[in-house]
Design an enzyme around this catalytic site. Structure first.
Site, PDB file in Angstrom:
ATOM      1  N   ASP A   1       0.876  -1.168   0.000  1.00 27.01           N
ATOM      2  CA  ASP A   1       0.000   0.000   0.000  1.00 27.01           C
ATOM      3  C   ASP A   1       0.918   1.225   0.000  1.00 27.01           C
ATOM      4  O   ASP A   1       2.026   1.183   0.527  1.00 27.01           O
ATOM      5  CB  ASP A   1      -0.875  -0.022   1.253  1.00 27.01           C
ATOM      6  CG  ASP A   1      -1.422   1.343   1.577  1.00 27.01           C
ATOM      7  OD1 ASP A   1      -1.032   1.898   2.619  1.00 27.01           O
ATOM      8  OD2 ASP A   1      -2.220   1.869   0.766  1.00 27.01           O
ATOM      9  N   GLY A   2       0.486   2.342  -0.545  1.00 30.83           N
ATOM     10  CA  GLY A   2       1.323   3.531  -0.619  1.00 30.83           C
ATOM     11  C   GLY A   2       1.488   4.235   0.713  1.00 30.83           C
ATOM     12  O   GLY A   2       2.583   4.287   1.266  1.00 30.83           O
TER      13      GLY A   2
END
Lengths: 284, 373
Positions: free
Chosen positions: B216-217
Site C-alpha cells: 500500500d502507498g
C-alpha cells in the site's frame, strides 16, 4: 604441590555431591598492573565477579527449595600468585562476601594436577587457550565470557551456554575435520572435550530441573557457530539425552557471533573444543 | 593469564572470518548439496516468527489454557509430527525460488534472501520446529529439478524473552510475526516489520515461479501524508499534495524492503532475464492517479525504485484487485484494508506505523492489531 586453604566464613559443601568449580583468581579479581608491597585494600573486581554473584543466587534458591540440598556450587579459587598476595586474596573474598569454599595456591605448572586431584567439575578462565588446554587434558573447562560492558551482566540469574558444533556433529562430520588439517591429537582432544562437557551438562541438567520453566535462577542455552540446523537439532537432542533441557538455542550458521553473544550475555560458555580454530593450530 | 580477545575489534573480525571459513567448509562437505546460507552482511534477511511460518493454532490454545510447562511438554511429545504451513510459508517458498535463480546466475554471490526463524519459544520446541522445516525441505511444491531446499539455517529461540533485541544482531531487513506488539517494538527499533494475518480457508493459487509482493502507498512507503488526511480533511490533503508535488515523500518503514527487492530484480535484468524475472512488485493504493499519483511516482523515481505495477484505485476496494494479483504478501497500514484482503484470500500483513493504525473503521482505537488465532 598445592596449598589448600578453607574459607572459615563460608559453610563447606559436601565436595563429593557438589558441583565443584575452580575459578582463576585473575578472573575474580583484576590483576594489578603494578604490585605494591604491603598493599592491603581489596583487589578490584574482575570478569568473573557477576558469575560469582549469580551462582550465589542459584545456591540460595536451591537451599530455599530444600535446606538439605547437596547439589550446590562449590567454588575453589585457583591462584598462581606469589605468597605475599595470598592473604590479600583471602581478605578481598571476605570483603565482597564471595561464596568461595576453598583457596588453592599453586604454581602455574601444577594447576592442571590440582584441578584433577580436587575432583573439579569445571575449571573457568577468561583465556581460551587455558580452557582448551585443560579440556584436552581431560579437565572439564569453560570460558568465562568477557563482557564488553560489565554493568550489563546480570547478577540475579546464572546463564550457562553450551557450544554445540561438535556435540551435534556426527562421527562422519568430525572425520571430515581431518581433511581440514586437524591432527589426530587434536581430534582426540575434541573427543575428550566432548566427554568433559557431557559430565558438566548432566550436572547442569539436574540442577536446572530443580526449577520450573519460568523464574529460574539458572538459564541454559545452546549455540552453534558454523554448522547447519540439523547439527543444532542433534545437539539439542544429545543434551536432552544427557538430561539437560536447554532454555535458549541459537543457530548462527556463520553469522557474526559477537553481536549475538552480547545480547545473550552468558556468564560461561562451555566450549566443545572448537571455539576458535586459530587457538588450536597454535597448540599442536 | 592473557585477557580474552573478544573486545579487540580486529581480533573479533578475524574470528568472524574464521567462523565464516568454517561454515563454508562445513556446508561444502555435506553430501546433500544443501546450499549454504549467505553471508548476513550481503543478504536480504527476513526474520519470521514460528507462528507465522507454521500453523500453531492448536498448540497456542494449549499454551493459553494449560500454561507453558504443558505446552512445552506437548511439543516435545509431538517432536516428530511436522507442523502445518503457516501464513508466511508460501512467501518463504517463493523467496527460496528466487534464491535458486540467483544462485544459478551468480553462483559466488551472497546477495540472496536469508530466512531466520526468530521466536520467543522455548528451545525444546525447537526440535519440532527444525523437524518441520526438514519435512518441507525435502520435497517442495516447486519443480523437483530445482532441488529447492528450505534454507532456514539460522534461528534464535529465546526461551520466553522478547526476540526483538536480536533482530539487529541477526541483521534483519524485515520481520514478520503474528504478534502486533512485537511488530511495533521492531518498527520502533528501526526494523521494517509487519503483523501477518491468515487468509482463512479461502483457496488461493499462488505462482510458484514468481514472487509477488504488493505494497500500500500511504504509511507503508510514505509516512507523513496519511497523517494529513486523518487529522484534517481530504481537501487539505489534496492541497498538500499539489503544493508538495515535487517534494519526495518521507520514507515509510517497509520502503527498505522494496529497495532490496529492486536490487535483486536488477541482478536478473543484468543477465537478460527481465521478462522471466521471478520477482514482481505492485503498488496498490486507494488514492487516485489524478490527485496524488504524480507525487507518488516522482518519489519512487527519486529513490531509484522501480515498481512493476502501480494501481490507483481512487477509493475502490482493494480486495478484488488483490485477489487477481495473488501476491505472496500484501503490506498495508490500515486494518480495514487488511480485512478486505483477507476476506478474498490474500495473505496480508499489517504495518502498524503512523496514524493509520490508531483508526479502525473511522474510530480511534489505539490497540495494536493482533491475529489472535
Amino acid at each position: 604441590m598445592d596449598s589448600m586453604v578453607r574459607n572459615p566464613d563460608v559453610k563447606q559443601r559436601d565436595a563429593a555431591q557438589a558441583v565443584v568449580v575452580a575459578v582463576s583468581s585473575d578472573a575474580i579479581f583484576t590483576p594489578e598492573v603494578e604490585q605494591v608491597h604491603g598493599a592491603t585494600e581489596p583487589l578490584r573486581k574482575g570478569d568473573a565477579f557477576s558469575f560469582m554473584k549469580a551462582i550465589q543466587v542459584v545456591n540460595e534458591r536451591l537451599l530455599t527449595l530444600n535446606s538439605d540440598e547437596t547439589l550446590l556450587f562449590d567454588v575453589i579459587l585457583l591462584s598462581n600468585d606469589s605468597e605475599e598476595k595470598h592473604s590479600r586474596i583471602i581478605a578481598s573474598a571476605k570483603h565482597y562476601g564471595l561464596d568461595i569454599g576453598r583457596f588453592c595456591f599453586c604454581n602455574k605448572e601444577d594447576s592442571i594436577e590440582s584441578l584433577q586431584s580436587n575432583n573439579v567439575k569445571l575449571f573457568l578462565s577468561t583465556d581460551t587457550n587455558d580452557v582448551c588446554k585443560a579440556l584436552q587434558k581431560g579437565v572439564p573447562a569453560a570460558l568465562l565470557y568477557h563482557q564488553t560492558d560489565p554493568h550489563h551482566q546480570t547478577e540475579d540469574q546464572l546463564k550457562v551456554v553450551f557450544s554445540g558444533d561438535v556435540i551435534g556433529s556426527s562421527e562422519e562430520m568430525l572425520h571430515g575435520l581431518r581433511e581440514q588439517g586437524f591432527t589426530e591429537t587434536q581430534l582426540q582432544g575434541f573427543k575428550t572435550a566432548k566427554g568433559s562437557v557431557k559430565e558438566f551438562a548432566i550436572l547442569m541438567g539436574e540442577m536446572r530441573r530443580r526449577f520450573g520453566l519460568e523464574g529460574s535462577p539458572l538459564c541454559t542455552g545452546l549455540m552453534t557457530a558454523w554448522s547447519s540446523r540439523d547439527v543444532c537439532a542433534s545437539a539439542l537432542k544429545t543434551l536432552r539425552g544427557w538430561g539437560l533441557l536447554v532454555d535458549e538455542a541459537f543457530c548462527l550458521a556463520g553469522a557474526p557471533r559477537s553481536p549475538i553473544l552480547n545480547l545473550v550475555r552468558p556468564h560461561i560458555i562451555c566450549l566443545d573444543g572448537l571455539y576458535h580454530m586459530e587457538g588450536f593450530t597454535a597448540m599442536s | 593469564m592473557a585477557e580474552s580477545k573478544t573486545t579487540d575489534p580486529a581480533a573479533t573480525e578475524a574470528g568472524e572470518e574464521k567462523d565464516w571459513t568454517a561454515t563454508k567448509a562445513f556446508f561444502d562437505s555435506l553430501k546433500t548439496n544443501q546450499p549454504r546460507p549467505p553471508k548476513p552482511q550481503y543478504a536480504v534477511t527476513i526474520a519470521v516468527s514460528s507462528r507465522s511460518l507454521f500453523n500453531m493454532v492448536a498448540e497456542g490454545k494449549i499454551y493459553k489454557e494449560d500454561g507453558v510447562e504443558k505446552y512445552v511438554a506437548y511439543q516435545q511429545e509431538h517432536d516428530n509430527e511436522p507442523l502445518m504451513p503457516g501464513v508466511a510459508f508460501p512467501l518463504v517458498e517463493a523467496l527460496m525460488n528466487v534464491n535458486a535463480g540467483l544462485r544459478r546466475l551468480y553462483p559466488d554471490s551472497d546477495e540472496l534472501f536469508d530466512i531466520v526463524l526468530m521466536t520467543n519459544n522455548h528451545a525444546q520446541v525447537g526440535v519440532r520446529l527444525i523437524n518441520s522445516i526438514n519435512h518441507y525441505g525435502s520435497w517442495s511444491t516447486l519443480s523437483a529439478i530445482l532441488q529447492c531446499y528450505l534454507t532456514i539455517e539460522r534461528f534464535c529461540m529465546t526461551g520466553g524473552e522478547s526476540p526483538i533485541g536480536y533482530l539487529k544482531a541477526y541483521m534483519t531487513n524485515l520481520y514478520l510475526s503474528k504478534d502486533g506488539e512485537q511488530v511495533i517494538e521492531a518498527i520502533e527499533e528501526g526494523i521494517a516489520a509487519a503483523t501477518t494475518f491468515a487468509s482463512g480457508d479461502v483457496e488461493n493459487q499462488l505462482s510458484d515461479t514468481q514472487l509477488k509482493v504488493a505494497f500500500d502507498g500511504d504509511a507503508v512507503l510514505f509516512s507523513e501524508s496519511a497523517i494529513i488526511v486523518k487529522q484534517h480533511s481530504l481537501d487539505t490533503f489534496f492541497e498538500h499534495e499539489t503544493e508538495f508535488e515535487n517534494k519526495p515523500r518521507a520514507q515509510g518503514p517497509v520502503k527498505c524492503f522494496l529497495e532490496a527487492l529492486g536490487m535483486l530484480q536488477r541482478k536478473f535484468y543484468a543477465k537478460n532475464e527481465r521478462m522471466t524475472c521471478p520477482i514482481r512488485t505492485y503498488l496498490v493504493t486507494s488514492r487516485s492517479a489524478a490527485s496524488s499519483g504524480v507525487r507518488v511516482l516522482k518519489t519512487l523515481r527519486s529513490w531509484g525504485l522501480e515498481i512493476d505495477e502501480a494501481l490507483f484505485l481512487a477509493g475502490a476496494p482493494k480486495g478484488p484487485l488483490l485477489q487477481k494479483i495473488q501476491p505472496h504478501i500484501f503490506f498495508d497500514d490500515q486494518m480495514f484494508h487488511i480485512e478486505g484482503a483477507k476476506e478474498l484470500g490474500t495473505i496480508a500483513a499489517h504495518v502498524p506505523y503512523g496514524i493509520g493504525q490508531k483508526y479502525h473503521k473511522g474510530i480511534f482505537t489505539e490497540q495494536p492489531a493482533k491475529d489472535t488465532t
